[in-house]
Design a protein around this motif. Structure first.
Motif: not given
Length: 121
Positions: A22-50
């Motif tokens: 995942c590449v971030a671009s644009g206008s920002f002062l800082s990026i504090n946290v970058m992470g990955w979440y996942r969502q399986a069918p019928g389930k809530q989105r959950e944190l994978v790693a950050s």
């Protein structure tokens, strides 16, 4: 405003490996946290790693020892290396960044569009 471009994902057999980026671009002062979440069918989105900009990482218990998150602050990129994949890892994976807006100078969150990971048994 931050834009996120995700890549990677796809179909893999159980026990295989994949890498998401995942590449971030644009206008920002800082990026504090970058992470990955996942969502399986019928389930809530959950944190994978950050990963924080200070180098701290956090993993879901279900992926510890199998997944590795790597962040390149100079390139505003975060990658998720997924090994020993299991069918239960099948989900749409979303990149998420917490950043400080350059224009409003407030904390904001941006989600990627998601990328499908399918693990066959």
């Amino acid at each position: 405003q931050v834009q996120l471009v995700e890549s990677g994902g796809g179909l893999v057999q159980a026990g295989g490996s994949l890498r998401l980026s995942c590449v971030a671009s644009g206008s920002f002062l800082s990026i504090n946290v970058m992470g990955w979440y996942r969502q399986a069918p019928g389930k809530q989105r959950e944190l994978v790693a950050s990963a924080t900009n200070g180098g701290s990482t956090n993993y879901a218990d279900s992926v510890k020892g199998r997944f590795t998150i790597s962040r390149d602050n100079a390139k505003n990129t975060v990658s998720l290396y997924m090994n020993s994949l299991k069918p239960e890892d099948t989900a749409v994976y979303y990149c998420k960044v917490d950043y400080v807006s350059a224009t409003l100078r407030i904390a904001r969150t941006r989600w990627g569009q998601g990328t499908q990971v399918t693990v066959s048994s």
